[in-house]
Design an enzyme around this catalytic site. Structure first.
Site, PDB file in Angstrom:
ATOM      1  N   CYS A 289       0.837  -1.206   0.000  1.00 48.87           N
ATOM      2  CA  CYS A 289       0.000   0.000   0.000  1.00 48.87           C
ATOM      3  C   CYS A 289       0.871   1.255   0.000  1.00 48.87           C
ATOM      4  CB  CYS A 289      -0.916   0.005   1.200  1.00 48.87           C
ATOM      5  SG  CYS A 289      -0.026   0.138   2.738  1.00 48.87           S
ATOM      6  N   GLU A 384      -6.118   2.228  -8.110  1.00 49.29           N
ATOM      7  CA  GLU A 384      -5.085   1.363  -7.536  1.00 49.29           C
ATOM      8  C   GLU A 384      -4.954   0.114  -8.405  1.00 49.29           C
ATOM      9  OE1 GLU A 384      -5.864  -0.583  -3.697  1.00 49.29           O
ATOM     10  OE2 GLU A 384      -3.763  -0.243  -3.223  1.00 49.29           O
TER      11      GLU A 384
HETATM   12  P1  NAD Z   1      -9.302  -7.118   0.546  1.00 53.08           P
HETATM   13  O1  NAD Z   1     -10.044  -5.872   0.854  1.00 53.08           O
HETATM   14  O2  NAD Z   1      -9.770  -7.946  -0.586  1.00 53.08           O
HETATM   15  O3  NAD Z   1      -9.317  -8.109   1.828  1.00 53.08           O
HETATM   16  C1  NAD Z   1      -8.938  -7.652   3.105  1.00 53.08           C
HETATM   17  C2  NAD Z   1      -9.639  -8.502   4.159  1.00 53.08           C
HETATM   18  O4  NAD Z   1     -11.056  -8.345   4.044  1.00 53.08           O
HETATM   19  C3  NAD Z   1      -9.374  -9.998   4.006  1.00 53.08           C
HETATM   20  O5  NAD Z   1      -9.244 -10.546   5.292  1.00 53.08           O
HETATM   21  C4  NAD Z   1     -10.603 -10.509   3.300  1.00 53.08           C
HETATM   22  O6  NAD Z   1     -10.886 -11.856   3.620  1.00 53.08           O
HETATM   23  C5  NAD Z   1     -11.693  -9.594   3.824  1.00 53.08           C
HETATM   24  N1  NAD Z   1     -12.762  -9.337   2.854  1.00 53.08           N
HETATM   25  C6  NAD Z   1     -12.683  -9.383   1.502  1.00 53.08           C
HETATM   26  N2  NAD Z   1     -13.862  -9.017   0.953  1.00 53.08           N
HETATM   27  C7  NAD Z   1     -14.694  -8.743   1.984  1.00 53.08           C
HETATM   28  C8  NAD Z   1     -16.050  -8.296   2.059  1.00 53.08           C
HETATM   29  N3  NAD Z   1     -16.781  -8.076   0.966  1.00 53.08           N
HETATM   30  N4  NAD Z   1     -16.585  -8.085   3.277  1.00 53.08           N
HETATM   31  C9  NAD Z   1     -15.856  -8.302   4.398  1.00 53.08           C
HETATM   32  N5  NAD Z   1     -14.568  -8.714   4.389  1.00 53.08           N
HETATM   33  C10 NAD Z   1     -14.000  -8.938   3.195  1.00 53.08           C
HETATM   34  O7  NAD Z   1      -7.778  -6.717   0.387  1.00 53.08           O
HETATM   35  P2  NAD Z   1      -6.560  -7.622  -0.119  1.00 53.08           P
HETATM   36  O8  NAD Z   1      -6.702  -7.859  -1.577  1.00 53.08           O
HETATM   37  O9  NAD Z   1      -6.378  -8.783   0.771  1.00 53.08           O
HETATM   38  O10 NAD Z   1      -5.323  -6.634   0.146  1.00 53.08           O
HETATM   39  C11 NAD Z   1      -4.889  -5.667  -0.778  1.00 53.08           C
HETATM   40  C12 NAD Z   1      -5.476  -4.311  -0.459  1.00 53.08           C
HETATM   41  O11 NAD Z   1      -5.140  -3.942   0.865  1.00 53.08           O
HETATM   42  C13 NAD Z   1      -4.924  -3.199  -1.352  1.00 53.08           C
HETATM   43  O12 NAD Z   1      -5.980  -2.341  -1.689  1.00 53.08           O
HETATM   44  C14 NAD Z   1      -3.921  -2.500  -0.464  1.00 53.08           C
HETATM   45  O13 NAD Z   1      -3.667  -1.152  -0.796  1.00 53.08           O
HETATM   46  C15 NAD Z   1      -4.603  -2.610   0.861  1.00 53.08           C
HETATM   47  N6  NAD Z   1      -3.662  -2.451   1.959  1.00 53.08           N
HETATM   48  C16 NAD Z   1      -3.708  -1.286   2.641  1.00 53.08           C
HETATM   49  C17 NAD Z   1      -2.821  -1.052   3.678  1.00 53.08           C
HETATM   50  C18 NAD Z   1      -2.846   0.248   4.421  1.00 53.08           C
HETATM   51  O14 NAD Z   1      -2.156   0.347   5.427  1.00 53.08           O
HETATM   52  N7  NAD Z   1      -3.600   1.237   4.011  1.00 53.08           N
HETATM   53  C19 NAD Z   1      -1.883  -2.038   4.014  1.00 53.08           C
HETATM   54  C20 NAD Z   1      -1.872  -3.231   3.306  1.00 53.08           C
HETATM   55  C21 NAD Z   1      -2.772  -3.428   2.263  1.00 53.08           C
END
Ligand code: NAD
Length: 493
Positions: A289, A384
């Site tokens: 991120c 993104e």
């Molecule tokens: P994601 O949003 O798909 O998933 C994150 C978490 O949410 C997982 O545990 C997943 O199982 C759960 N999840 C997924 N869909 C859901 C829904 N509809 N309802 C409830 N929970 C749900 O993210 P990802 O693909 O695992 O990670 C990548 C993303 O995370 C990127 O957008 C990245 O920028 C972001 N990120 C942000 C930071 C920060 O500090 N801002 C840090 C790391 C990653």
């Protein structure tokens, strides 16, 4: 290949850690494949609704006693967790690399950053002592921090060890119990964290791990005993989790996605700039991120572009850079690159043409890709992409660059590359992101300086680590005391 991890001979297994024990698992079983090879890595068993209920009840019961353990004793257990994590550094790094496709060096750095947050948490006993003051004659006001109760963390795939560790140590040291809903894409490393916590002597139920997706998240958020929700992931999910949790009156801090701008001024140091930009957008295969996403060259700074393309073209897949998380990510990024071309961007470096490393042909590999001549309206300049893809936008002035950054819906990081203190200071003051880099491509603050963005990179207030973490994972209780009637009392006595 030294930088990639050997895949295990036997299938890995990720289960649910509930009430201090591994649950046999009654939910559906899902396969996870290796990002390096596309071959099966292991299985995870999703938690059922009844697993969630049992985990929350166990977490609630343990929270009632854990909050009464003096902070020095809680800290002693966390110090033991730290020692065990240091002992198991290679185990954790290999597990992390193996399941999310990183190189071992990247994974090791991630675990060390997690340990840094843990070290911060162990310092809270000395750093945040509460406070008291005689506010009026004979009247004293005092604040002391109290635990919230059962707290929950929901984490993304890209840092299987570090992001959970942003939350777990601070939540625990403040006297809460903590239920981690691990990413369903990287379920194995959190299991090692659970084993380490148990070995360190953390009482049963204080830390739990649940596997699963949206259904488990929804069950956790809506459970009446859950008092606070920390979330890190994509912006749409962060927004929805924040809305659900706060709608139910819970405390929530939900970090979302990013689109980080690296502004390059004409007077930038070439070596620092080229290394800073390239390592930022290619590190962890761009799945950070804090990764560079848009490079904005100001005026003559466009002369750095050929050197950046050349340096990025030298990155070797499987040695300097790892793989993408899954096939869906590879398809999504390949389509986004094609769309950037259709929208008029010039593909100055096409990572799709680079073959996977020998022996890893079934994996999800994309070499560094650079889209030049982009306009701010293009998808690749706004959305993104979350992969090793750099979009280059050329502007004439620093203010134009800042205006571009200001229009972004995200606000995680903005960096400026310059030799001028005045320019650096101006950008640091004007940019709207939560984290600013000066000649640094990945401006992640070290502890205790806290991590957190703005705009759609963060829903809620405060930072997730550092002092913000202490504030988020605890209640300030205010106590006003008078022991005797004062002869000289005033209107506030
Ligand atoms: P994601 O949003 O798909 O998933 C994150 C978490 O949410 C997982 O545990 C997943 O199982 C759960 N999840 C997924 N869909 C859901 C829904 N509809 N309802 C409830 N929970 C749900 O993210 P990802 O693909 O695992 O990670 C990548 C993303 O995370 C990127 O957008 C990245 O920028 C972001 N990120 C942000 C930071 C920060 O500090 N801002 C840090 C790391 C990653």
């Amino acid at each position: 290949m030294k930088t990639l991890v050997e895949l295990p001979a036997a299938r890995l297994e990720a289960r649910n850690f509930i009430g201090g024990a591994w649950s046999p698992g009654s939910g559906a079983t899902h396969e996870r494949v290796s990002p390096y090879t596309g071959k099966v890595l292991g299985d995870l068993t999703y938690a059922t609704q009844s697993d969630v209920e049992i985990a929350i009840q166990a977490a609630h019961a343990s929270a009632l006693s854990w909050r009464r353990v003096p902070i020095k004793e809680r800290t002693a257990i966390l110090l033991q967790v730290r020692n065990l994590l240091c002992r198991d550094l290679e185990l954790l790094a290999h597990s992390t690399a193996r399941e999310c496709g990183k190189t071992v060096a990247e994974a090791r750095a991630e675990v060390l950053k997690g340990i840094e947050v843990l070290e911060f948490a162990t310092s809270v006993q000395n750093a945040d002592l509460g406070g008291s003051l005689e506010v009026s004659r004979g009247v004293t006001c005092e604040y002391r921090r109290e635990a919230l109760g059962v707290t929950v963390g929901i984490t993304p795939f890209n840092f299987p060890a570090m992001v959970p560790m942003w939350m777990i140590p601070i939540a625990l040291v403040m006297g809460n119990s903590f239920v981690l809903k691990a990413s369903d894409k990287v379920p194995f490393t959190p299991c090692i964290l659970a084993d380490v916590c148990a070995e360190a002597g953390l009482p049963a139920g204080v830390f739990s791990v649940l596997q699963g997706g949206k259904e488990v998240v929804d069950a956790l958020i809506s459970h009446p005993l859950v008092k606070a929700v920390g979330f890190v992931g994509s912006s749409p999910v962060a927004r929805s989790v924040y809305a659900s949790a706060t709608g139910l009156g819970k405390r929530a801090l939900c970090l979302g996605g990013a689109k980080n701008h690296l502004i390059v001024a004409p007077d930038a140091d070439p070596t620092v700039t080229i290394d800073g930009v390239v390592s930022s957008f290619t590190g962890c295969a761009g799945q950070r991120c804090m990764a560079a996403s848009v490079m904005v060259t100001v005026g003559e700074a466009e002369r750095f572009i050929p050197q950046i393309v050349e340096a990025a073209g030298r990155i070797r897949l499987g040695e300097d850079m790892g793989a993408l998380i899954d096939a869906a990510a590879l398809t999504r990024l390949s389509s986004a690159i094609a769309r950037a071309q259709q929208e008029g961007g010039t593909l100055v470096l096409d990572g799709r043409k680079v073959p996977p490393p020998a022996g890893y042909e079934g994996g999800f590999w994309l070499a560094p890709t650079i889209i030049g001549d982009a306009t701010p309206a293009m998808e690749c300049a706004q959305c993104e992409l979350f992969g090793p893809v750099l979009t280059i936008v050329k502007v004439r002035t620093l203010d134009e660059a800042l205006a571009l950054d200001a229009r972004s819906q995200f606000g995680n990081a903005t960096s400026i590359f310059t030799s001028s203190g005045g320019v650096a200071r101006y950008v640091a003051e004007q940019a709207g992101s939560g984290m600013i880099g000066i000649n640094i491509g990945v401006p992640v603050p070290r502890e205790p300086f806290s991590f957190g963005g703005t705009k759609q990179s963060r829903f809620g207030h405060g930072d997730i680590t550092g002092a913000g973490g202490i504030e988020f994972w605890s209640n300030r209780k205010k106590i006003t005391t008078k022991w005797a009637e004062q002869a000289d009392k005033n209107w506030m006595s």
